[in-house]
Structures are given as C-alpha cells and as structure tokens.
Design an enzyme around this catalytic site. Sequence first.
Site, PDB file in Angstrom:
ATOM      1  N   LEU A 517       9.691  11.382  -5.274  1.00 60.26           N
ATOM      2  CA  LEU A 517       9.870  10.302  -6.245  1.00 60.26           C
ATOM      3  C   LEU A 517       8.552   9.812  -6.820  1.00 60.26           C
ATOM      4  O   LEU A 517       8.498   9.293  -7.925  1.00 60.26           O
ATOM      5  CB  LEU A 517      10.588   9.111  -5.586  1.00 60.26           C
ATOM      6  CG  LEU A 517      11.996   9.370  -5.071  1.00 60.26           C
ATOM      7  CD1 LEU A 517      12.506   8.161  -4.297  1.00 60.26           C
ATOM      8  CD2 LEU A 517      12.933   9.687  -6.229  1.00 60.26           C
ATOM      9  N   GLY A 518       7.483   9.941  -6.053  1.00 64.86           N
ATOM     10  CA  GLY A 518       6.191   9.468  -6.524  1.00 64.86           C
ATOM     11  C   GLY A 518       5.142   9.601  -5.440  1.00 64.86           C
ATOM     12  O   GLY A 518       5.423  10.006  -4.310  1.00 64.86           O
ATOM     13  N   GLN A 519       3.918   9.243  -5.810  1.00 62.80           N
ATOM     14  CA  GLN A 519       2.790   9.331  -4.895  1.00 62.80           C
ATOM     15  C   GLN A 519       2.057   8.006  -4.923  1.00 62.80           C
ATOM     16  O   GLN A 519       1.521   7.596  -5.945  1.00 62.80           O
ATOM     17  CB  GLN A 519       1.838  10.458  -5.303  1.00 62.80           C
ATOM     18  CG  GLN A 519       0.586  10.578  -4.451  1.00 62.80           C
ATOM     19  CD  GLN A 519       0.859  11.227  -3.101  1.00 62.80           C
ATOM     20  OE1 GLN A 519       1.687  12.125  -2.990  1.00 62.80           O
ATOM     21  NE2 GLN A 519       0.157  10.772  -2.066  1.00 62.80           N
ATOM     22  N   GLY A 521      -0.704   5.118  -2.825  1.00 62.66           N
ATOM     23  CA  GLY A 521      -1.985   5.166  -2.157  1.00 62.66           C
ATOM     24  C   GLY A 521      -1.868   5.530  -0.699  1.00 62.66           C
ATOM     25  O   GLY A 521      -2.825   5.995  -0.084  1.00 62.66           O
ATOM     26  N   PHE A 522      -0.679   5.328  -0.097  1.00 62.40           N
ATOM     27  CA  PHE A 522      -0.510   5.576   1.329  1.00 62.40           C
ATOM     28  C   PHE A 522       0.255   6.858   1.612  1.00 62.40           C
ATOM     29  O   PHE A 522       0.476   7.212   2.755  1.00 62.40           O
ATOM     30  CB  PHE A 522       0.214   4.404   1.985  1.00 62.40           C
ATOM     31  CG  PHE A 522      -0.602   3.153   2.014  1.00 62.40           C
ATOM     32  CD1 PHE A 522      -1.967   3.206   2.225  1.00 62.40           C
ATOM     33  CD2 PHE A 522      -0.005   1.921   1.817  1.00 62.40           C
ATOM     34  CE1 PHE A 522      -2.727   2.056   2.255  1.00 62.40           C
ATOM     35  CE2 PHE A 522      -0.756   0.770   1.848  1.00 62.40           C
ATOM     36  CZ  PHE A 522      -2.132   0.828   2.062  1.00 62.40           C
ATOM     37  N   GLY A 523       0.692   7.547   0.569  1.00 62.19           N
ATOM     38  CA  GLY A 523       1.392   8.795   0.801  1.00 62.19           C
ATOM     39  C   GLY A 523       2.552   8.982  -0.160  1.00 62.19           C
ATOM     40  O   GLY A 523       2.891   8.092  -0.939  1.00 62.19           O
ATOM     41  N   VAL A 525       6.479   9.577  -1.621  1.00 60.35           N
ATOM     42  CA  VAL A 525       7.799   8.995  -1.383  1.00 60.35           C
ATOM     43  C   VAL A 525       8.842  10.002  -1.840  1.00 60.35           C
ATOM     44  O   VAL A 525       8.756  10.537  -2.954  1.00 60.35           O
ATOM     45  CB  VAL A 525       7.975   7.665  -2.139  1.00 60.35           C
ATOM     46  CG1 VAL A 525       9.349   7.067  -1.859  1.00 60.35           C
ATOM     47  CG2 VAL A 525       6.878   6.674  -1.752  1.00 60.35           C
ATOM     48  N   LYS A 539       9.155   7.032   2.685  1.00 59.25           N
ATOM     49  CA  LYS A 539       7.705   6.998   2.456  1.00 59.25           C
ATOM     50  C   LYS A 539       7.012   7.619   3.665  1.00 59.25           C
ATOM     51  O   LYS A 539       7.045   7.070   4.764  1.00 59.25           O
ATOM     52  CB  LYS A 539       7.214   5.571   2.224  1.00 59.25           C
ATOM     53  CG  LYS A 539       5.710   5.508   1.945  1.00 59.25           C
ATOM     54  CD  LYS A 539       5.267   4.194   1.323  1.00 59.25           C
ATOM     55  CE  LYS A 539       5.223   3.077   2.320  1.00 59.25           C
ATOM     56  NZ  LYS A 539       4.599   1.856   1.756  1.00 59.25           N
ATOM     57  N   ASP A 636      -0.755  -7.634  -2.500  1.00 55.03           N
ATOM     58  CA  ASP A 636      -0.878  -6.393  -3.284  1.00 55.03           C
ATOM     59  C   ASP A 636       0.221  -6.318  -4.334  1.00 55.03           C
ATOM     60  O   ASP A 636       0.913  -5.315  -4.472  1.00 55.03           O
ATOM     61  CB  ASP A 636      -0.831  -5.177  -2.362  1.00 55.03           C
ATOM     62  CG  ASP A 636      -1.398  -3.919  -3.036  1.00 55.03           C
ATOM     63  OD1 ASP A 636      -2.155  -4.066  -4.008  1.00 55.03           O
ATOM     64  OD2 ASP A 636      -1.069  -2.814  -2.591  1.00 55.03           O
TER      65      ASP A 636
END
Length: 828
Positions: A517-519, A521-523, A525, A539, A636
């Site tokens: 689904l996406g990328q 900053g922590f990894g 998804v 995630k 954040d």
Amino acid sequence: MRLIIAWCSCLVFFFLLPARHIASGAVHNITTSEPLFQNQTLVSSGQIFELGFFTPNGSENQYVGIWYKNLTPSKTVWVANRDSPLTSADRSAKLAIGSDGNLKLVDGQQNIVWSTNVSVQSNNTAAMLSDGGKFVLQERNSTEVWASFDDPTDTILPNMKIGLNKRTGERRVLVSWKNDNDPSSGNFATGITSETPPQLFSWNGSTPYWRSGPWDKSTFIGVPEMESSYYNGYSLQHDPQQGTAYFSADSDNNSFLAYGFISPEGVLALMLWYYGSNGWSKNWAAPSTGCDIYGTCGPFGICNSKNSPICRCVKGFMPQSKEEWNRRNWTRGCIRETELNCQKNTSRSPSTQMKKDVFVHTKQMKVPDSAAYLSDPGDVGKCQSWCMNNCSCLAYSYVQTIGCLVWAKDLMDFQEFSTAGQDVYIRIAHDNTGMSTEAKLIISISTILGIMFVGTAIFGLWKWRASKRDITDKRGEMSFGNAWKDQLKQNDASQFKLFSFSSLILATNNFDATNKLGQGGFGPVYKGMLNDGKEIAVKRLSSSSGQGMDEFKNEIILISKLQHRNLVRLMGCCVEGEEKILVYEYLSNKSLDSFLFDSKRKAELNWDARFHIIQGIASGLLYLHRDSYLRVIHRDLKASNILLDEKMNPRISDFGLARIFEGTQVLLNTHKVVGTIGYMSPEYVMGGIFSEKSDVYGFGVLLLEIVAGKKNTSLYYRGQHFNLLSYAWQLWSEDRGPDLRDEAIVNTCPPSEAMRCIQVGLLCVQDQMTDRPNMLSVVRMLSGESDLHQPRPPTFTFQRGNPSHNNEAQGESIFSVNTMTNSVVEGR
C-alpha cells in the site's frame, strides 16, 4: 471527564428514539392560555432538546418526557409521569398551567396525572425548555419556582445536581427505568452518601451495588479513570455543618454533548457525542468487571479482576469457608488467622510485655467502604500513631488530598487496581503464624536452601538455552517474552490480538509487492485478508527503520487504549524473531497525501470533503488532548499520517512518537527531537520542548496544506518563499487569502470559508506557543462558534532564499520530501 474499560455485556448502549405522535407544530413555552397538546412539542431555543408526549416501542402507555431533538439514536433524559402513565388511547391529554400556577398533566377526563405541586406566589407563570435540557416553571419576573433538574429520573445532564440535604430530607437520586421500553422506576438507584467525605453510590433496591470511593476535592479516588479524564467539570459541594452534599458534572465544552445515566441493569455510564461524530460513544461505565460489584470478595477479601481467581484474602487472613471459596463463592469473605494482640485478654504477669500489632502494607487499592475521617489528620505518621494507639482501628490510609481515613469495621469492597489507587495499612497480629520459634527456624532454613537450589537450577538452564540460540538483537529489543504480552492484556486492550507471523504471511501472500500500500519512514505497509475475510493493513517495520522497541510498544499500548472515530484502530501485532509488525484496520482510501498532493486525484477532494477532513482531524486531536482516558501528544501530525476510510472520514494514525502527559503537566523536554521537517514547532526544533501546542502547530501546517493542495516544503511564488506558511501569511495580510486555494476547489470553496480556515491555520503556527489556541478553541473557530484573533507574522517560517535560475523559471518545485519521519539529535 476525558476515559478505557472492559464493558459489562448487559450495558444498554442506546435508547431507541421513542415513538411520538406526529407534531403539527413546535412551541417555545407553555402559558396559562397556551397548554401543550399531544400534537405539539416544546423545543429549546437552540433546537437541542424537545419535550412532548411519547409512547415507548411496544408499550400501550403514554408519557411526557424530554429527549435530544436531532440526534439518532436519541435519548430520553427525563420523564414527568414515569410511574403514572396515560393510556396511548387517550387523545385529549394535555400539559397545562393550572389556576394555581402549577404545571399539570391532565388526562382526557380532566384528572390530574402529574403536577409540579409547588408553592407559587402568583398564577402568572410560564414553562420553557433550555438548551441544557432543563424544563423550568417560572413566574413572569423570571423567578424560578420549579425545575426538572430538581426531580431527575435516570439521567444526569451537565449542570444538573444529584445529592442530599439531611436537614430538609431532600434526596435527589437517579433511578433506572424498569426496562428499555418502560420508564417506570426500576430496581437500581444512584446517589451521593452523607458521610465525610461523600461517595457516589449505586444500590440494587436497598443493597449496595457499586461505589466510587471517597471524594478528594477533585475526583472520586475509587475511579482511576477520573484522574486522567479531560471531561473534568466534576464538582461536589459538601457542607457537613449544613448536612448537604451535591454532585454535578458541569461542562462548557462545546465539542461534545454528554449525559450520565443508570441503566435498567444497574450500569452507571457516561455517554458522549463528539462534534462531527454520528453516534453516542461510551466514555466510562461501572460496574465493568466483577470486582466493581460491591462486596464481591466479602469482608477482608481483596478483588483483582486481572487475577484468577479474582479474590484473595488480606495477608494474615484466611477464607471463612474454604469449601465456598473453592466454589468461587467469596461473599462470606475472610477471617483472621490470629487474634490481634491488643484484643487478647490473657492473665499475663505485669513483667510479661505483650508484642504490638503490625500493619500490612497494600498498594494501589480502592479504599474499603465505611471509612471514618479524622478531622485533625496531621500527617501520615500521626495517622499511623492514632490507629496504633486505638485497638478498635483495624486499618488506616493517608490520602494526600483528603487526610487520614481509618476503619473500625470489617474491610468491605476492597479492590486492587493495576494503576492509581491508595496505600492501605491493615492491622494484624505480630505473631501471625502461631508456630514455635524452632518450627519457624526450620522452615526458614529449608526455604533458604530451597531458593538457593532452585536459583542455581534456573541459572544453569538459562545459560544452556542462551548457548543454543542466536541472539540477533544485542540490545534485547526483540526479547518480548510472556511478561510483555501479559502487559498488553492488562491494559484493557480487550479487542487486541497477537498474530502469528505465519498467519500474516498467508494474509499478505508472503508480503507480495502487489499488496504493498505504501512505504513509510518505518517500513512498508501491505494490504492483507484474514481467514474470516476481514481486510487488514500490515505495517512491517524494517530493521533499518528509526522505530525501535520503545516506539513500537508505545504505539501498541497507546492505540489500544484510545477509542475515537477519528483515530485509526490497531487490531494487533506480531513479534517473532526479528519481526515487528503492527496490524491495523484497513482503510480503503489510504492516506490523505495520496489525494492531496497528487495532481490527478486531488480533484476527488472537493471543499466539503476537505473541510470534513479538517474538522475530523481537529476532533481527533481534541480527544487526544482533552477528552481521552490518556492525555496524549501525537508529535508527528502530517498528511501521510491521516488515513481515510471509504466515506473519506479521517483517522489519525502512527502513534510511535506519541507521548503521554500526566496530571496537570504542561510541558515536556526531550534530549532527542523527532518528527518531520516542516511540521515541527519552533520551540521543539530549537529547544526540544513539546506540549499540546506542538500538535496545534502541526495541525496548522496541515490545515494550510489541505486548503492549498501543496506541501509546506514546496517553493511558492517564484521562489520568494521557501514554504507554504510564509506564502499564506503574505496572501492573508494582503486580503488575497482565497488565492491560496487549490485550483481543484476554487469553484466549491467560498472565499469567506477559505479566509477563516487560513486565519485559523496562521493562528496555529504562531512562533510563540502561548499565542496559539488550544484544540478546543480551534474546533470552535472552525465551526464559527467563536471569533478569530489577528495572527502575527510567523517569522520563524520566513526563509527567503535565492534559488537557481532553473528553479525560478519553473515557478514551483519540490524543496524536500516530507513523507518520512526524521530524527534530529541534540535537542536541549
């Protein structure tokens, strides 16, 4: 009085909107010449509450009551003739003011069914309904002679009082409905006790059913959730000399509606309707576990809902009936193993010195019922001394906000909390075992040898296992163990699940790239599907991500406690080997940035959708800051952390960097500044200081981005501005604010609404955090309920530069990518 609890299955969440006759019109007051007929309703000026005739579903009876006018499902908050119903066939009943000035409900035969029955100076009275739900009878000079708040049924509204006056005999209590469709008086009642300090109490008939613990001038100490609640308008006016005690929940918070009620099953609940939501939500309820029910473990029994069995005896006590105890019938409680030394009547010689009793220390307790309050409490030392020197004193507790509490009766309704609670000291005999000195010595030596043997065996086993496994994480971050998993279960995460890694491999087709689904900053998804067909978002934290074990656990524990329609729901996690995985509910429209900053998709977000998203984010932040069980700073907030469901409702996500504030704490200081460039407030970037106003700053940036459809860190206006904030300020100060609007919404966004949103955004990004509004003020400003102040120039964001000729020729280009969370070390 903002609230995370395991709910009793018998709680009735909502009352169905009562069936009423079709009204031919609404009136705003009742006078001697204008009664209220069955085809009419009395409506408050703000259209919040409505009074009229209604017939509950499936009933043949008819009542006069008050309910929320435009909320579905609604809630009937007051019933006049609850124990004297009219028949539904009676079409001639009316609510009128009689010749004596009193309100009277009369049936078709002109019989008085219900009356206010008060002394009125004149018959020139009128009745009206306020926006607070208060039905008032007053004289023409506005003198109030009667109010529905003085005669409650099962519901308490803000600014309404329940309590007692011992001198006059007045007693205002909430009494439950008999069942969901019968408002007549039920079995359960809730009120305030007359002791010092008072308690909130529920009874089943005349039998105690639940209690709150004593009032400590701000909260009931037996309700830990009140300490961290931001629905904090609770007050209790207690005057022992006058014999009065009145409790109320006053609220000037326009971001939600609220009421408390006692259900037909005896559950006392606080319900909230948040601004922008579409239903009532439970903020708190009691009893919610077996330990909340009064006297579950009997005298001198301690109840802990996390244990199995839930009851145990106080140290120095044993079950009165072991057979019943084994059958899990604990109501007879515990008895002493050894008689108190101070109560022994022996013929000891004067030279024989009797040993003094001692006190067993219990922590994090809901103090027992029937405490006596010492009017001159002194300090904890004086409290202990008083109890030690009075043989009738069986226990004591020194509560800082109350003083010295002592007990001369059996300790009843004693409960152990996982957080909060008080220290209670219980008197037991010094020699509590009844064994000889020789026997004690033998047992002590045997115990020591046994511990040494077991310890040696465990150490040897640990060394053997350590030599057999490859420790891949030297910091020990991945060694969760059962203890940490148990901690999750103890944090009221009743819907939280621990997933196996194999099940997530199956759900995501081995983390196939087509499911990505996406990328972040922590990894990455991934989208997945469980065996039951439920879609999930997975995630998978990469080993190189900046999110360590602390952030991982922080996100799990935080989100599992937070419940709001504008916060993402965490379903569970997986921790196996090096894998750290979070499993969320799947939201079909992904994140806000995938629409907002995509030239092809941004047109799907018209102004109505964007303003709805703005309001939803504000509502979610208000919940985090003021109304949740925990007071949370997100730290954040950005477009990529706002997820959208199928109806474009926003959900705040990614709580890995969030922090909890305690009590009245306003500021925190960190040695490590973490967040995303462009969204972090000046005081946080420069000094490592963060607070609620840090989130307000991030919200202001996000608000301006939603209006403009551009990132804060993009170049604007032929290179004269390095960020969106300075550009927005220039346009607003030149009365050209509407020029900031995204081209995709120019035709759907009125200039006046754009100006209001831009002004709110600029107020949120003020350099000085004291100049920024809180989220409650932001919600009110967005809805037009309060005036807007004039913002100052956000000088911190004025970063003018001299970009290259190429950039200037382009007119607009990306200055930096702000989709990833960054860490900036060396904050003070």
